[in-house]
Scaffold this motif. Structure first.
Motif, PDB file in Angstrom:
ATOM      1  N   ARG A 119      -6.090   8.294   6.629  1.00  0.00           N
ATOM      2  CA  ARG A 119      -5.886   7.594   7.913  1.00  0.00           C
ATOM      3  C   ARG A 119      -5.940   6.081   7.710  1.00  0.00           C
ATOM      4  NH1 ARG A 119      -9.246  11.863   9.596  1.00  0.00           N
ATOM      5  NH2 ARG A 119     -11.076  10.494   9.656  1.00  0.00           N
ATOM      6  N   TYR A 120      -6.847   5.637   6.875  1.00  0.00           N
ATOM      7  CA  TYR A 120      -6.940   4.196   6.573  1.00  0.00           C
ATOM      8  C   TYR A 120      -5.637   3.694   5.940  1.00  0.00           C
ATOM      9  CZ  TYR A 120      -8.038   0.045   3.808  1.00  0.00           C
ATOM     10  OH  TYR A 120      -8.007  -1.192   3.230  1.00  0.00           O
ATOM     11  N   LEU A 121      -5.133   4.458   4.971  1.00  0.00           N
ATOM     12  CA  LEU A 121      -3.915   4.037   4.282  1.00  0.00           C
ATOM     13  C   LEU A 121      -2.732   3.975   5.246  1.00  0.00           C
ATOM     14  CD1 LEU A 121      -4.171   5.976   0.892  1.00  0.00           C
ATOM     15  CD2 LEU A 121      -4.493   3.532   1.276  1.00  0.00           C
ATOM     16  N   ARG A 122      -2.633   4.974   6.175  1.00  0.00           N
ATOM     17  CA  ARG A 122      -1.512   4.975   7.119  1.00  0.00           C
ATOM     18  C   ARG A 122      -1.569   3.750   8.043  1.00  0.00           C
ATOM     19  NH1 ARG A 122      -2.514  10.667   7.157  1.00  0.00           N
ATOM     20  NH2 ARG A 122      -0.803  11.726   6.047  1.00  0.00           N
ATOM     21  N   GLU A 123      -2.777   3.408   8.480  1.00  0.00           N
ATOM     22  CA  GLU A 123      -2.917   2.222   9.336  1.00  0.00           C
ATOM     23  C   GLU A 123      -2.548   0.964   8.569  1.00  0.00           C
ATOM     24  OE1 GLU A 123      -6.760   2.017  11.091  1.00  0.00           O
ATOM     25  OE2 GLU A 123      -6.586   3.971  12.074  1.00  0.00           O
ATOM     26  N   ARG A 124      -2.974   0.901   7.332  1.00  0.00           N
ATOM     27  CA  ARG A 124      -2.668  -0.268   6.506  1.00  0.00           C
ATOM     28  C   ARG A 124      -1.159  -0.366   6.247  1.00  0.00           C
ATOM     29  NH1 ARG A 124      -5.789  -3.562   3.182  1.00  0.00           N
ATOM     30  NH2 ARG A 124      -4.607  -4.572   1.496  1.00  0.00           N
ATOM     31  N   GLU A 151       1.992   5.014   0.807  1.00  0.00           N
ATOM     32  CA  GLU A 151       1.701   5.893   1.939  1.00  0.00           C
ATOM     33  C   GLU A 151       1.198   7.242   1.433  1.00  0.00           C
ATOM     34  OE1 GLU A 151       3.812   7.161   6.163  1.00  0.00           O
ATOM     35  OE2 GLU A 151       5.006   6.302   4.531  1.00  0.00           O
ATOM     36  N   THR A 191       0.550  -1.702   9.323  1.00  0.00           N
ATOM     37  CA  THR A 191       0.355  -3.153   9.462  1.00  0.00           C
ATOM     38  C   THR A 191       1.267  -3.913   8.502  1.00  0.00           C
ATOM     39  OG1 THR A 191      -1.949  -2.847  10.115  1.00  0.00           O
ATOM     40  CG2 THR A 191      -1.327  -5.026   9.290  1.00  0.00           C
ATOM     41  N   ASP A 238      -5.058  14.203   5.506  1.00  0.00           N
ATOM     42  CA  ASP A 238      -5.539  13.775   6.828  1.00  0.00           C
ATOM     43  C   ASP A 238      -7.006  13.374   6.805  1.00  0.00           C
ATOM     44  OD1 ASP A 238      -5.058  13.223   9.536  1.00  0.00           O
ATOM     45  OD2 ASP A 238      -5.974  15.127  10.124  1.00  0.00           O
ATOM     46  N   THR A 246       0.839  -1.198   0.000  1.00  0.00           N
ATOM     47  CA  THR A 246       0.000   0.000   0.000  1.00  0.00           C
ATOM     48  C   THR A 246       0.877   1.253   0.000  1.00  0.00           C
ATOM     49  OG1 THR A 246      -1.718  -1.154   1.249  1.00  0.00           O
ATOM     50  CG2 THR A 246      -1.786   1.259   1.263  1.00  0.00           C
ATOM     51  N   ARG A 292     -10.287  10.651   5.911  1.00  0.00           N
ATOM     52  CA  ARG A 292     -10.557   9.261   6.328  1.00  0.00           C
ATOM     53  C   ARG A 292      -9.731   8.269   5.512  1.00  0.00           C
ATOM     54  NH1 ARG A 292     -16.425   6.252   5.684  1.00  0.00           N
ATOM     55  NH2 ARG A 292     -15.793   4.230   6.589  1.00  0.00           N
ATOM     56  N   GLY A 293      -9.659   8.523   4.199  1.00  0.00           N
ATOM     57  CA  GLY A 293      -8.896   7.619   3.334  1.00  0.00           C
ATOM     58  C   GLY A 293      -7.426   7.612   3.689  1.00  0.00           C
TER      59      GLY A 293
END
Length: 324
Positions: free
Chosen positions: A265-270, A254, A273, A260, A252, A262-263
């Motif tokens: 934040r989702y990408l940063r979490e992914r 970065e 991981t 900042d 994924t 929603r999308g």
């Protein structure tokens, strides 16, 4: 690097993309290269936007690169047809129908599929004199491992068959002509000749795979893919087919720091991981990561193949074969 390079892995991880990218990287470096698909879900034609068949064809726009796609169904039909013809020449007419029925049933078995496919890709290796390197886009890991484990098993199996055949001929001759007559049946026996031919075939396959082939596994940054890669490394080590390196694909990207939503934040979490999983890969597995390839917004084909090729830290130089 060895003349034969295999890219394997779990289905859907992107083996075809990586195989084609590496093949193009080799050709661009002046290495005459053939890329071969042994995967039933052929995608080499899609990657290069060009139809390929069962014989090598030049890849348009890439000097020094050819491609072919092995048709598994055609190979099974051809393989069983050869067996039918050979057996029909050596048995009575009353048995021919029974042979045909047994072969029709065999057509549906996974063993027939793998045996035929194995024969074909070994034939490609034997007839690769026109190329400095052959790159194999293999079938998913489980099937590939069964294929690569065949040579040693089948070599010893054929040796046992040849021993039994010689014993059978010896007993037949003793019963037919006694011990004082010269033996003639053993010489030129078609069954023994065919078994010897198969023995030499498997000896070549085992020698080529262990001495002149390099194996890479492609994985995605999800736990199932990582776990299967670990099992594949263990299984291949057990077959003395050590994995040279790992390619992490479909990572994924970065988001930019200023994003900042929603999308983002989702990408940063992914991404976080996936980084943890790649750290686990580096810690758990001996083969190094030779590439970390991010997902693209469109399918990897055309000019994007060159971009992926540039990310592969895999040597393109060709060593002299040690066995072939």
């Amino acid at each position: 690097m060895e003349p034969f390079v295999f890219f394997g892995g779990k289905g859907g991880v992107g083996k075809t993309t990586v195989s084609c990218a590496y093949a193009q990287k080799c050709a661009s470096a002046g290495v005459e290269t053939l890329v071969v698909s042994t995967d039933p879900a052929h995608s080499v034609s899609d990657v290069f936007d060009q139809e390929f068949g069962d014989e090598p064809e030049p890849v348009a726009g890439v000097d020094g690169l050819h491609a072919l796609e092995i048709d598994p169904e055609r190979e099974v039909t051809r393989h069983l047809g050869e067996i039918r013809n050979r057996l029909s020449d050596q048995v009575s007419a009353t048995m021919v129908n029974e042979i045909n029925k047994q072969l029709e049933m065999a057509h549906q078995t996974p063993g027939a599929y793998e045996s035929a496919l194995f024969d074909r890709f070994v034939d490609v290796m034997r007839d690769a004199d026109d190329y400095d390197r052959v790159v194999f886009d293999t079938a998913p890991t489980g099937s590939t491992l069964r294929l690569l484990a065949l040579p040693e098993f089948l070599e010893s199996w054929v040796e046992r068959l040849m021993h039994k055949r010689r014993e059978s001929i010896d007993l037949f001759e003793k019963a037919a002509i006694g011990n004082r007559e010269p033996r003639r049946v053993m010489d030129g026996d078609p069954v023994l000749a065919h078994l010897q031919e198969r023995k030499e075939f498997f000896e070549f396959a085992g020698g080529a795979l262990r001495n002149d082939a390099a194996f890479f596994l492609v994985l995605n940054p999800d736990q199932l893919s990582v776990n299967e890669t670990g099992r594949a490394i263990e299984d291949m080590d057990a077959e003395e087919l050590g994995v040279r390196g790992l390619v992490a694909n479909k990572l994924t990207p970065e988001p930019d720091p200023e994003e900042d939503g929603r999308g983002a934040r989702y990408l940063r979490e992914r991404v976080e991981t996936e980084r943890e999983r790649l750290a686990s890969v580096r810690e758990r597995f001996d083969p190094p990561l030779v590439a970390e390839i991010e997902s693209r917004t469109r399918e990897v084909r055309g000019d994007l193949i060159g971009d992926v090729a540039a990310e592969l830290d895999v040597d393109v130089s060709v060593e002299e074969p040690a066995f072939v």
